[in-house]
Design a protein around this motif. Structure first.
Motif, mmCIF file in Angstrom:
data_model
loop_
_atom_site.group_PDB
_atom_site.id
_atom_site.type_symbol
_atom_site.label_atom_id
_atom_site.label_comp_id
_atom_site.label_asym_id
_atom_site.label_seq_id
_atom_site.Cartn_x
_atom_site.Cartn_y
_atom_site.Cartn_z
ATOM 1 N N VAL A 101 -8.967 -5.954 -1.559
ATOM 2 C CA VAL A 101 -8.194 -5.098 -0.329
ATOM 3 C C VAL A 101 -6.664 -4.546 -1.049
ATOM 4 C CG1 VAL A 101 -6.298 -6.128 1.395
ATOM 5 C CG2 VAL A 101 -8.534 -6.856 1.037
ATOM 6 N N LEU A 102 -6.668 -5.186 -2.186
ATOM 7 C CA LEU A 102 -5.290 -4.563 -3.031
ATOM 8 C C LEU A 102 -5.435 -3.155 -3.300
ATOM 9 C CD1 LEU A 102 -2.823 -5.563 -3.699
ATOM 10 C CD2 LEU A 102 -3.205 -6.557 -5.288
ATOM 11 N N ILE A 103 -6.646 -2.524 -4.117
ATOM 12 C CA ILE A 103 -6.778 -2.273 -4.836
ATOM 13 C C ILE A 103 -7.953 -1.400 -3.455
ATOM 14 C CG2 ILE A 103 -8.973 -0.696 -6.382
ATOM 15 C CD1 ILE A 103 -8.883 -3.530 -7.469
ATOM 16 N N LEU A 104 -8.153 -1.149 -2.513
ATOM 17 C CA LEU A 104 -7.778 -0.666 -1.658
ATOM 18 C C LEU A 104 -6.936 0.304 -0.935
ATOM 19 C CD1 LEU A 104 -11.487 -1.799 -0.023
ATOM 20 C CD2 LEU A 104 -11.265 0.348 -1.822
ATOM 21 N N ASN A 105 -6.339 -0.615 -1.012
ATOM 22 C CA ASN A 105 -4.247 -0.320 -0.545
ATOM 23 C C ASN A 105 -4.146 1.121 -1.622
ATOM 24 O OD1 ASN A 105 -3.592 -1.186 2.334
ATOM 25 N ND2 ASN A 105 -4.102 -2.841 1.447
ATOM 26 N N ILE A 106 -4.469 0.969 -2.725
ATOM 27 C CA ILE A 106 -3.045 1.658 -3.766
ATOM 28 C C ILE A 106 -3.201 3.261 -3.418
ATOM 29 C CG2 ILE A 106 -3.243 2.506 -6.094
ATOM 30 C CD1 ILE A 106 -3.976 -0.770 -7.012
ATOM 31 N N PRO A 107 -4.690 3.608 -3.020
ATOM 32 C CA PRO A 107 -4.061 4.803 -2.841
ATOM 33 C C PRO A 107 -3.813 5.305 -1.817
ATOM 34 C CG PRO A 107 -6.874 3.846 -2.547
ATOM 35 C CD PRO A 107 -5.720 3.800 -3.622
ATOM 36 N N LEU A 108 -4.434 4.431 -0.285
ATOM 37 C CA LEU A 108 -3.416 4.510 0.972
ATOM 38 C C LEU A 108 -1.927 4.179 0.507
ATOM 39 C CD1 LEU A 108 -5.935 2.411 2.937
ATOM 40 C CD2 LEU A 108 -5.876 4.907 2.808
ATOM 41 N N PHE A 109 -1.277 3.499 -0.175
ATOM 42 C CA PHE A 109 0.613 3.854 -0.303
ATOM 43 C C PHE A 109 0.439 5.005 -0.775
ATOM 44 C CE2 PHE A 109 -0.155 -0.929 0.571
ATOM 45 C CZ PHE A 109 1.303 -0.909 0.824
ATOM 46 N N LEU A 110 -0.179 5.246 -2.037
ATOM 47 C CA LEU A 110 0.335 6.541 -2.217
ATOM 48 C C LEU A 110 0.292 7.881 -1.735
ATOM 49 C CD1 LEU A 110 -1.633 6.110 -6.084
ATOM 50 C CD2 LEU A 110 0.993 5.599 -5.946
ATOM 51 N N LEU A 111 -1.183 8.028 -1.422
ATOM 52 C CA LEU A 111 -1.064 8.904 0.212
ATOM 53 C C LEU A 111 0.162 8.527 1.026
ATOM 54 C CD1 LEU A 111 -4.656 9.429 0.647
ATOM 55 C CD2 LEU A 111 -2.987 11.324 0.633
ATOM 56 N N SER A 112 0.843 7.984 1.718
ATOM 57 C CA SER A 112 1.560 7.632 2.408
ATOM 58 C C SER A 112 2.562 7.451 1.909
ATOM 59 C CB SER A 112 2.160 6.116 3.094
ATOM 60 O OG SER A 112 0.313 5.471 3.490
ATOM 61 N N TRP A 113 3.168 7.489 0.462
ATOM 62 C CA TRP A 113 4.237 8.264 0.322
ATOM 63 C C TRP A 113 4.541 9.646 0.292
ATOM 64 C CZ3 TRP A 113 7.047 3.846 -2.248
ATOM 65 C CH2 TRP A 113 8.638 4.800 -2.419
ATOM 66 N N ARG A 114 3.553 10.423 -0.124
ATOM 67 C CA ARG A 114 3.980 11.192 -0.341
ATOM 68 C C ARG A 114 3.491 11.761 1.048
ATOM 69 N NH1 ARG A 114 -0.176 15.224 -4.345
ATOM 70 N NH2 ARG A 114 0.983 17.550 -3.103
ATOM 71 N N LEU A 115 2.865 11.365 1.959
ATOM 72 C CA LEU A 115 2.547 12.189 3.479
ATOM 73 C C LEU A 115 3.403 11.544 4.429
ATOM 74 C CD1 LEU A 115 -0.787 12.835 4.235
ATOM 75 C CD2 LEU A 115 0.759 14.278 3.302
ATOM 76 N N LEU A 116 4.184 10.768 4.460
ATOM 77 C CA LEU A 116 4.847 9.812 5.746
ATOM 78 C C LEU A 116 5.920 9.170 5.089
ATOM 79 C CD1 LEU A 116 2.070 7.640 6.693
ATOM 80 C CD2 LEU A 116 2.939 9.205 7.267
ATOM 81 N N GLY A 117 5.922 9.848 3.243
ATOM 82 C CA GLY A 117 7.811 9.452 2.797
ATOM 83 C C GLY A 117 7.699 7.564 2.739
#
Length: 288
Positions: free
Chosen positions: A62-78
């Protein structure tokens, strides 16, 4: 600096609640869902599939799968996903693996679905009340909605959960597990609603009557509830008619009906559910 320190200390109770909620979710996973292969959607569902295929820890997955989502969220959603969401995601992942040593409470699929779904829903509901999530499909849904805006976040979540359930059924070759997982998803959603919104939702009564004055006076006197008069017009008759709006507790509805029918047997009444009421006479009761 003083303001930041003060803000930090005021947030401590919230983080403690999130920690407790993550533990509740982890127990639901470790005691019921994971050992019985109930992949009830989301990244945790994918983690369950990977665990049974490769014996890879669910929390780490779960943690590994969340990493790219957090990175994308930071870029797209702030930073809109918030520090609390990041905290909840990490704590939940850790708790899932820390509690993995516990002996499953049952191997009965129905009991596992009922209690596992309820515990996960309870934990998620408590986390949502603290304005956080556990990342995962929530972040994925926001990202996809940002890229494809004509698909709602709710639709994206439903599609992702359905895909995870189908994936688990194909991998485990036990198609009844997909049905059980669907039940778990439903139970989780219902428990989240109960925790976030509450079960003691109220009723809104709309009353159309020419005796609006007497009816409103009796409701205010006998039920101690406020009444608002709205202006309405019957399109069939073309006549102006007052419309009374009153928000009531469920137990007050029978007496309200009695009052209205005593004053005007020909009155028109319709009643709808009110899922959340804020204001004098209701805010304390709803939070209690």
């Amino acid at each position: 600096m003083t303001g930041r320190v003060k803000s930090f200390f005021t947030e401590i109770p919230s983080y403690l609640k999130i920690t407790a909620a993550c533990l509740i979710m982890a127990l639901g996973m470790s005691l019921f869902l994971i050992p019985n292969k109930i992949a009830a959607g989301g990244l945790s569902g994918i983690g369950i599939v990977l665990f049974h295929l490769f014996n890879f820890p669910v929390g780490v997955s779960v943690l590994i799968l969340n990493i790219p989502l957090f990175l994308l969220s930071w870029r797209l959603l702030g930073t809109s996903f918030g520090v609390k969401t990041l905290f909840a995601t990490v704590v939940f992942s850790v708790f899932v693996d820390v509690t993995a040593f516990l002996t499953p409470m049952t191997d009965d699929l129905l009991l596992s679905v009922l209690f596992g779904g309820a515990l996960v829903g309870l934990g998620l509901g408590l986390i949502f009340r603290e304005n956080a999530t556990t990342g995962g499909t929530d972040l994925a849904a926001k990202i996809i909605h940002r890229i494809v805006p004509f698909i709602s976040i709710g639709q994206v979540l439903l599609i992702i959960d359905a895909l995870v359930v189908v994936l688990a059924a194909l991998v485990f070759r036990q198609y009844d597990l997909a049905l059980y997982a669907s039940v778990a998803i439903f139970i989780t959603a219902r428990i989240i609603d109960v925790v976030v919104i509450g079960i003691n939702y109220s009723k809104a009564a709309y009353i159309i009557s020419l005796q609006s004055g007497r009816i409103s006076s009796r409701i205010m006197d006998e039920l101690s509830r406020g009444v608002t008069e709205l202006k309405g017009r019957g399109m069939f008759t073309g006549m102006d008619r007052p419309v009374l709006l009153c928000v009531l507790r469920r137990r007050d509805v029978p007496l309200m009906k009695k009052i209205v029918l005593e004053e005007d047997p020909e009155a028109f009444i319709f009643i709808s559910d009110v899922r959340e009421v804020l204001g004098e006479g209701f805010s304390f009761e709803q939070k209690r």
